[in-house]
Design a protein around this motif. Structure first.
Motif, short mmCIF file in Angstrom:
data_model
loop_
_atom_site.label_atom_id
_atom_site.label_comp_id
_atom_site.label_asym_id
_atom_site.label_seq_id
_atom_site.Cartn_x
_atom_site.Cartn_y
_atom_site.Cartn_z
N VAL A 38 -2.10 2.01 -4.79
CA VAL A 38 -1.40 2.99 -4.90
C VAL A 38 -2.64 3.71 -4.11
O VAL A 38 -4.15 3.84 -4.92
N LEU A 39 -2.84 4.82 -2.87
CA LEU A 39 -3.44 5.68 -1.97
C LEU A 39 -3.54 6.98 -3.11
O LEU A 39 -2.21 7.23 -3.42
N PRO A 40 -4.39 7.63 -3.02
CA PRO A 40 -4.54 9.24 -4.00
C PRO A 40 -4.00 10.02 -2.67
O PRO A 40 -4.20 10.10 -1.35
N VAL A 41 -3.35 11.35 -2.97
CA VAL A 41 -2.72 12.09 -1.63
C VAL A 41 -3.48 13.23 -1.72
O VAL A 41 -4.01 14.25 -3.60
N THR A 64 3.72 21.57 -9.62
CA THR A 64 1.94 22.11 -9.99
C THR A 64 2.09 24.42 -9.12
O THR A 64 1.67 25.13 -9.35
N HIS A 65 1.46 23.16 -8.42
CA HIS A 65 1.25 24.78 -7.69
C HIS A 65 1.92 25.79 -7.05
O HIS A 65 1.18 26.75 -7.20
N LEU A 66 2.80 25.28 -6.99
CA LEU A 66 3.61 26.82 -6.72
C LEU A 66 3.70 27.53 -7.97
O LEU A 66 4.43 28.22 -7.75
N ILE A 67 3.59 26.07 -8.90
CA ILE A 67 4.96 27.20 -10.26
C ILE A 67 3.15 27.75 -10.46
O ILE A 67 3.60 29.13 -11.46
N ARG A 68 2.04 27.51 -9.96
CA ARG A 68 1.17 28.32 -10.43
C ARG A 68 1.03 29.63 -9.39
O ARG A 68 0.27 30.54 -10.15
N PHE A 110 0.91 -1.01 -0.63
CA PHE A 110 0.06 0.12 -0.13
C PHE A 110 0.91 1.08 0.08
O PHE A 110 1.35 1.57 0.88
N VAL A 111 1.24 2.12 -1.13
CA VAL A 111 1.55 3.12 -1.11
C VAL A 111 0.97 4.51 -1.25
O VAL A 111 -0.27 4.00 -1.73
N GLU A 112 1.28 5.67 -1.56
CA GLU A 112 0.56 6.97 -2.09
C GLU A 112 1.17 7.51 -3.32
O GLU A 112 2.32 6.57 -3.91
N ASP A 113 0.21 8.37 -3.84
CA ASP A 113 0.46 8.40 -4.82
C ASP A 113 1.86 9.52 -4.51
O ASP A 113 1.83 10.46 -5.04
N ASP A 114 3.37 9.12 -5.00
CA ASP A 114 4.29 9.70 -4.81
C ASP A 114 4.42 10.87 -6.35
O ASP A 114 4.38 12.24 -5.76
N ARG A 115 4.27 9.86 -7.40
CA ARG A 115 4.51 11.19 -8.83
C ARG A 115 3.49 12.05 -8.50
O ARG A 115 3.25 12.65 -8.55
N GLY A 116 2.32 11.31 -8.32
CA GLY A 116 1.27 12.00 -8.17
C GLY A 116 1.02 13.83 -7.93
O GLY A 116 1.10 15.01 -7.26
N GLY A 117 0.95 12.85 -6.21
CA GLY A 117 1.99 14.13 -5.05
C GLY A 117 2.35 15.59 -5.30
O GLY A 117 2.59 16.61 -5.07
N ALA A 118 3.99 14.74 -5.93
CA ALA A 118 5.24 15.86 -5.55
C ALA A 118 4.43 16.50 -7.33
O ALA A 118 4.88 17.85 -7.66
N ASN A 122 10.00 8.07 -6.09
CA ASN A 122 9.06 8.93 -7.22
C ASN A 122 8.48 10.22 -6.80
O ASN A 122 8.19 10.84 -8.15
N ARG A 123 9.06 11.08 -5.66
CA ARG A 123 8.76 11.93 -5.84
C ARG A 123 9.88 13.12 -6.64
O ARG A 123 9.51 14.65 -6.72
#
Lengths: 359, 359
Positions: free
Chosen positions: B310-313, B165-169, B152-160, B189-190
């Motif tokens: 893969v759990l969403p974050v 992207t948030h900072l870019i915005r 059970f892992v988190e969506d490291d790539r997606g979360g990063a 992954n991050r």
DNA sequence: ATGAAAGCGCTAACAC
DNA sequence: GTGTTAGCGCTTTCAT
């Protein structure tokens, strides 16, 4: 094991001797057996060894909440000493319901543990009497009630006295006390220390400045609202969990311009603005001491040990004790006003406790 | 047990039946036996029961550091599900030395545990192959390498990606990446997610904006000093432990006016000024899922389960992402400049993660 | 240096 | 509804 014995054409006992590092085995035989163990992918069954010996190489750790940084630091300390002695650590969270303590602890005790380390949540440990002969028990942070067990506690009264006196020296006379519940001994003792400090300074004790229930975020806010009616200029938070609830609460109810000293360091206390002044406790040391006592009790069953060890605590001055009600205006702006002081103070970077993230 | 049997003039088996709630016991006999058990102060020996059944009613939890709030929250989640099933939880800290992983885990496995939950520290779990038939194993937070185990892992790539992207915005183009080490899969992954976000925004990747070693306070400071040379306006911290080191570090090296988003919530993140914007992970849920999978594997040995979950974050926007390098002057004053925004923002009081002090 | 036998405390499997 | 027998995997005791 029998298969290994057969493969190496020896008896089971000789196989046992090999993985027990018994010197009375011929090198050639040992070689042959080791090879057979590899080939058959054999590993000794710890359960059977344990059963035979009558004691599980495991210490139990029972604390209110393993996710609380204070208690997880204790567990970490226990573990450090335990691993060196090939002992595993089994942790249990007792939760906030005192009635859960006895059943949970007794089920742990049935495992024939090497020892048990507990920070109790109820105020009666007399049920442990029947177990005291069979499993060494050590209490940490909170002394047992109606039961004579070894304990390692901190100087709650002295620490609270120091904290309160510190606030008094900064000119405060209306100091609020915010705690969890009087039914745990630490809170009780810390209230005593708070009262004594007031008394020593000739400040009258005012019950409307004392409140409990800050165990949750909501409880902390309710406590703050209650206290605010009495017009405090400073606050003494009775434990780290309270502090971690009270500080966000202060921001929420716009009372961030109260001075604050907390009992117990907590993660990020030194990164807050103002950085929180605390009484430092060293919980992992508590865990190490407890585990060592278990080992000592086993090694020297006849020896007498001091039942109760009170550890000194010390004040870590950061900046929250410098906040002055008069200096700022109410609300968040008050925090900003003090940031310059806190942010540039030499003490702001203090990392005294083992609660900081990594070492 | 024999004494009890004798005292109640029955056989051992009948005594066994009584405390096993076997219905095939006459009420009168049961009464008599219960009385004898009380009188003789008898408690069944869990060790023997365990030995007989061949499985210890214990799950092992092996994580890098039980004192790290992220991992202690996982342990707490495991425990919640375990207690409901009368299973004890044994925790072990693997430490920072990858080579310690195998011996520590294998010694745990010898206990014939009900299951084992691991957040590995090494990058090769092939040694677990020989154990996979005997003990159900589940990986959390970090997927296993060279070994097919449930995870059970988190969506490291997606979360990063989201964080970057948030900072870019928010107008940042020089965003630093600060992590622990690439040898743990989450950090790897991050970093991928960070790179992908830059790429999607057409921002060139600059290695001088990427640094590792923030596992310790000193490492974080070194990392920051390295990064600062590249003139970042914002930082992405790859995990909570890094964040907890980087934030005090930023204050120390007077870089507190960098915007920041961290992967993973941590204690007091919402009380800092500015409150830290994070990718929220829900570690205790991770623990609950892992423990439930162990139980499911045991209940349905033949059933197929999805190996990798893969759990969403999700992004919890607080205020640290709003800090603007241009708005403040260097140093602590930069913090003060943003306090007004952070302190009064409606999101400042968010308490999304289970890492907050108490619930 | 090695082996044989007995048993740790409990519980399946099978009588009765 | 209750008892008997056997054995879980290992180690202790005492031979050899």
């Amino acid at each position: 094991m029998h298969d290994v014995a057969a493969a190496a054409s020896v008896s089971a006992k000789t196989v046992s001797r090999v993985f027990n590092d018994d010197p009375h085995v011929a090198p050639a035989t040992r070689e042959r057996i080791l090879r057979a163990m590899k080939e058959l992918n054999y590993v000794p069954n710890t359960l059977a060894q344990t059963f035979r010996s009558g004691r599980a190489p495991v210490v139990g750790v029972a604390v209110p909440d393993i996710a609380d940084p204070f208690f997880s630091a204790i567990a970490r300390g226990v573990e450090e000493v335990a691993v060196e002695n090939n002992i595993a650590v089994s942790v249990t969270s007792l939760g906030d319901e005192p009635s859960r303590e006895q059943p949970v602890i007794e089920s742990l005790l049935r495992f024939q543990l090497t020892g048990l380390i507990v920070a109790p949540t109820s105020n009666d440990q007399s049920y442990l009497e029947r177990w005291s002969g069979s499993t060494p028990m050590v209490f940490v942070d909170r002394a047992p009630t109606r039961f004579a067990g070894d304990c390692f506690v901190e100087d709650d009264r002295g620490g609270a006295h120091t904290a309160t006196t510190h606030l008094i020296r900064h000119g405060h006379t209306r100091i609020g006390f915010i705690g969890d519940t009087l039914s745990i001994p630490t809170t009780h003792n810390r209230l005593e220390g708070y009262k004594a400090a007031l008394d020593d300074a000739g400040i009258p004790y005012r019950p409307e400045l004392v409140t409990f229930g800050a165990r949750s975020a909501a409880g902390a806010i309710a406590s703050l609202e209650f206290l605010l009616a009495a017009g405090p200029t400073a606050l003494f938070s009775s434990d780290a969990r309270c502090s971690m609830n009270v500080i966000p609460g202060m921001q929420e109810v716009h009372s961030a311009d109260l001075a604050l000293v907390g009992f117990g360091d907590f993660p990020m206390a030194n990164a807050l603005r103002p950085a929180t002044t605390v009484i430092d406790q060293n919980p992992s040391n508590l865990g190490r001491l407890a585990m060592n006592r278990i080992l000592d009790r086993i090694a020297s069953p006849a020896k007498k040990f001091r039942r109760r060890t009170v550890l000194p605590v010390n004040l870590v001055e950061r900046a929250s004790c410098l906040v002055s009600w008069e200096a700022g205006t109410a609300g968040a702006a008050g925090v900003a006003a003090t940031v310059g002081v806190a942010g540039t103070a030499g003490t702001a970077g203090n990392l005294p406790s083992e609660l900081r993230p990594a070492v």
